[in-house]
Design a protein around this motif. Structure first.
Motif, PDB file in Angstrom:
ATOM      1  N   MET A   1       0.844  -1.195   0.000  1.00 18.49           N
ATOM      2  CA  MET A   1       0.000   0.000   0.000  1.00 18.49           C
ATOM      3  C   MET A   1       0.874   1.237   0.000  1.00 18.49           C
ATOM      4  O   MET A   1       1.739   1.393   0.859  1.00 18.49           O
ATOM      5  CB  MET A   1      -0.911  -0.003   1.239  1.00 18.49           C
ATOM      6  CG  MET A   1      -1.861   1.176   1.320  1.00 18.49           C
ATOM      7  SD  MET A   1      -2.985   1.027   2.717  1.00 18.49           S
ATOM      8  CE  MET A   1      -1.803   0.976   4.093  1.00 18.49           C
ATOM      9  N   SER A   2       0.655   2.123  -0.965  1.00 20.43           N
ATOM     10  CA  SER A   2       1.464   3.330  -1.057  1.00 20.43           C
ATOM     11  C   SER A   2       0.898   4.429  -0.165  1.00 20.43           C
ATOM     12  O   SER A   2      -0.282   4.406   0.199  1.00 20.43           O
ATOM     13  CB  SER A   2       1.538   3.813  -2.510  1.00 20.43           C
ATOM     14  OG  SER A   2       0.247   4.096  -3.005  1.00 20.43           O
ATOM     15  N   SER A   3       1.737   5.374   0.163  1.00 22.25           N
ATOM     16  CA  SER A   3       1.360   6.479   1.042  1.00 22.25           C
ATOM     17  C   SER A   3       1.992   7.762   0.541  1.00 22.25           C
ATOM     18  O   SER A   3       2.951   7.744  -0.234  1.00 22.25           O
ATOM     19  CB  SER A   3       1.824   6.217   2.475  1.00 22.25           C
ATOM     20  OG  SER A   3       1.356   4.974   2.963  1.00 22.25           O
ATOM     21  N   CYS A   4       1.447   8.892   0.980  1.00 23.70           N
ATOM     22  CA  CYS A   4       2.082  10.177   0.758  1.00 23.70           C
ATOM     23  C   CYS A   4       2.190  10.880   2.103  1.00 23.70           C
ATOM     24  O   CYS A   4       1.566  10.458   3.086  1.00 23.70           O
ATOM     25  CB  CYS A   4       1.291  11.017  -0.240  1.00 23.70           C
ATOM     26  SG  CYS A   4      -0.362  11.517   0.305  1.00 23.70           S
ATOM     27  N   TYR A   5       2.994  11.923   2.156  1.00 26.49           N
ATOM     28  CA  TYR A   5       3.193  12.659   3.402  1.00 26.49           C
ATOM     29  C   TYR A   5       2.819  14.122   3.205  1.00 26.49           C
ATOM     30  O   TYR A   5       3.352  14.792   2.326  1.00 26.49           O
ATOM     31  CB  TYR A   5       4.635  12.524   3.892  1.00 26.49           C
ATOM     32  CG  TYR A   5       4.897  11.176   4.523  1.00 26.49           C
ATOM     33  CD1 TYR A   5       4.824  11.008   5.904  1.00 26.49           C
ATOM     34  CD2 TYR A   5       5.165  10.071   3.734  1.00 26.49           C
ATOM     35  CE1 TYR A   5       5.036   9.768   6.486  1.00 26.49           C
ATOM     36  CE2 TYR A   5       5.374   8.817   4.302  1.00 26.49           C
ATOM     37  CZ  TYR A   5       5.312   8.678   5.676  1.00 26.49           C
ATOM     38  OH  TYR A   5       5.501   7.438   6.251  1.00 26.49           O
ATOM     39  N   ILE A   6       1.884  14.571   4.021  1.00 27.47           N
ATOM     40  CA  ILE A   6       1.405  15.944   3.966  1.00 27.47           C
ATOM     41  C   ILE A   6       1.827  16.655   5.248  1.00 27.47           C
ATOM     42  O   ILE A   6       1.379  16.295   6.337  1.00 27.47           O
ATOM     43  CB  ILE A   6      -0.117  15.971   3.786  1.00 27.47           C
ATOM     44  CG1 ILE A   6      -0.491  15.343   2.436  1.00 27.47           C
ATOM     45  CG2 ILE A   6      -0.654  17.401   3.885  1.00 27.47           C
ATOM     46  CD1 ILE A   6      -1.965  15.153   2.222  1.00 27.47           C
ATOM     47  N   LEU A   7       2.736  17.608   5.121  1.00 25.62           N
ATOM     48  CA  LEU A   7       3.304  18.322   6.284  1.00 25.62           C
ATOM     49  C   LEU A   7       3.864  17.342   7.303  1.00 25.62           C
ATOM     50  O   LEU A   7       3.810  17.573   8.507  1.00 25.62           O
ATOM     51  CB  LEU A   7       2.260  19.238   6.926  1.00 25.62           C
ATOM     52  CG  LEU A   7       1.576  20.246   6.008  1.00 25.62           C
ATOM     53  CD1 LEU A   7       0.646  21.149   6.821  1.00 25.62           C
ATOM     54  CD2 LEU A   7       2.596  21.078   5.249  1.00 25.62           C
ATOM     55  N   GLY A   8       4.370  16.218   6.810  1.00 23.11           N
ATOM     56  CA  GLY A   8       4.992  15.231   7.687  1.00 23.11           C
ATOM     57  C   GLY A   8       4.083  14.124   8.163  1.00 23.11           C
ATOM     58  O   GLY A   8       4.553  13.158   8.763  1.00 23.11           O
ATOM     59  N   SER A   9       2.781  14.235   7.898  1.00 23.68           N
ATOM     60  CA  SER A   9       1.830  13.196   8.335  1.00 23.68           C
ATOM     61  C   SER A   9       1.503  12.263   7.174  1.00 23.68           C
ATOM     62  O   SER A   9       1.218  12.719   6.059  1.00 23.68           O
ATOM     63  CB  SER A   9       0.537  13.830   8.857  1.00 23.68           C
ATOM     64  OG  SER A   9       0.773  14.500  10.079  1.00 23.68           O
ATOM     65  N   ARG A  10       1.530  10.978   7.456  1.00 18.88           N
ATOM     66  CA  ARG A  10       1.268   9.975   6.426  1.00 18.88           C
ATOM     67  C   ARG A  10      -0.217   9.895   6.086  1.00 18.88           C
ATOM     68  O   ARG A  10      -1.067   9.986   6.965  1.00 18.88           O
ATOM     69  CB  ARG A  10       1.721   8.600   6.917  1.00 18.88           C
ATOM     70  CG  ARG A  10       1.661   7.511   5.863  1.00 18.88           C
ATOM     71  CD  ARG A  10       2.064   6.157   6.409  1.00 18.88           C
ATOM     72  NE  ARG A  10       0.890   5.345   6.726  1.00 18.88           N
ATOM     73  CZ  ARG A  10       0.531   4.980   7.951  1.00 18.88           C
ATOM     74  NH1 ARG A  10       1.240   5.371   9.002  1.00 18.88           N
ATOM     75  NH2 ARG A  10      -0.545   4.226   8.138  1.00 18.88           N
ATOM     76  N   VAL A  11      -0.510   9.735   4.811  1.00 23.72           N
ATOM     77  CA  VAL A  11      -1.867   9.441   4.355  1.00 23.72           C
ATOM     78  C   VAL A  11      -1.754   8.287   3.367  1.00 23.72           C
ATOM     79  O   VAL A  11      -0.941   8.337   2.439  1.00 23.72           O
ATOM     80  CB  VAL A  11      -2.531  10.645   3.662  1.00 23.72           C
ATOM     81  CG1 VAL A  11      -3.981  10.305   3.307  1.00 23.72           C
ATOM     82  CG2 VAL A  11      -2.487  11.875   4.544  1.00 23.72           C
ATOM     83  N   ASP A  12      -2.552   7.257   3.555  1.00 26.88           N
ATOM     84  CA  ASP A  12      -2.485   6.094   2.683  1.00 26.88           C
ATOM     85  C   ASP A  12      -3.341   6.305   1.437  1.00 26.88           C
ATOM     86  O   ASP A  12      -4.423   6.898   1.494  1.00 26.88           O
ATOM     87  CB  ASP A  12      -2.931   4.849   3.448  1.00 26.88           C
ATOM     88  CG  ASP A  12      -2.008   4.538   4.612  1.00 26.88           C
ATOM     89  OD1 ASP A  12      -0.782   4.612   4.421  1.00 26.88           O
ATOM     90  OD2 ASP A  12      -2.500   4.246   5.717  1.00 26.88           O
TER      91      ASP A  12
END
Length: 242
Positions: free
Chosen positions: A1-12
């Motif tokens: 499962m890929s994720s991105c980081y928004i202002l340092g917080s992970r979102v899947d």
């Protein structure tokens, strides 16, 4: 499962259907799992509160709860397929839970609200098992009894509606002790299900203006939405490599 980081917080990166599939896997595993439904306000707060960001990034699943998170992900070049809000996830899991025989426990909101929300979920999903409810105005001295009640109820999924980030901290603090396969923070979802609060019409949701609808109905939320411009500016700085 890929994720991105928004202002340092992970979102899947996943859809609502994929999130439900992940919950099935968590329940099959039987070990405790924490799900965070992340909105822009909490992502911004987490960027300034390392303890909160650590809780979010340790969670087993983090979904995009809100248009702000979708906007930020696009701005950062890592688009997300759709919103997966707390209430949408709750209702999808209730439908699946009725088919699977899962047991639910609802904790949070004002006295009586969790029971009303549970009753609606059972009306809409015949056969759904609500193993217990508790309101969110318990004192610290009452917490051991609540923990014991949840453990005795043996739920597959614990929904916690204490508001963010209080619910995230509470789940993180008690997850291992409870041993619940899935615990998820769902904000004001019980109030909506119980009819105490009204969700935006579907067309407003499609336009990603649910936040504005809430402010118009509840002017007291204006202070909370003041974080949104700061969030947007911080995301733009991140997009520029700042």
């Amino acid at each position: 499962m890929s994720s991105c980081y928004i202002l340092g917080s992970r979102v899947d990166v996943l859809t609502l259907a994929a999130a439900v599939d992940r919950v099935k896997e968590f329940i099959a595993a039987g070990t405790p799992h924490h799900i965070v439904t992340l909105n822009a306000e909490i992502a911004y707060r987490a960027s300034r509160e390392p303890e909160l960001q650590a809780v979010i990034n340790r969670a087993h699943l983090v979904t995009a709860d809100g248009a702000g998170i979708l906007w930020a992900a696009r701005k950062l070049g890592t688009p997300l397929p759709e919103r997966v809000t707390g209430i949408d996830l709750l209702q999808a899991l209730a439908a699946e839970g009725a088919r699977q025989g899962w047991r639910f426990f609802l904790y949070g909101a004002a006295p009586g609200v969790a029971k009303e929300a549970a009753a609606r979920l059972q009306r809409e999903n015949p056969g759904l098992v609500i193993a217990g409810t508790a309101h969110g105005y318990l004192s610290r001295d009452e917490m051991p009894r609540l923990i014991a009640d949840i453990k005795a109820a043996r739920p597959h999924i614990l929904f916690v509606a204490l508001g963010a980030p209080r619910q995230e901290y509470w789940i993180a603090a008690h997850l291992k002790e409870l041993g619940v396969p899935v615990a998820v923070g769902v904000g004001g979802s019980f109030d909506v299900l119980a009819g105490r609060a009204k969700r935006a019409p579907a067309w407003v949701q499609r336009l990603n203006l649910e936040w504005l609808y809430r402010v118009l109905r509840e002017p007291a939320r204006v202070k909370r939405t003041a974080a949104l411009p700061k969030f947007m500016m911080a995301v733009m700085r991140q997009a520029k490599g700042g």
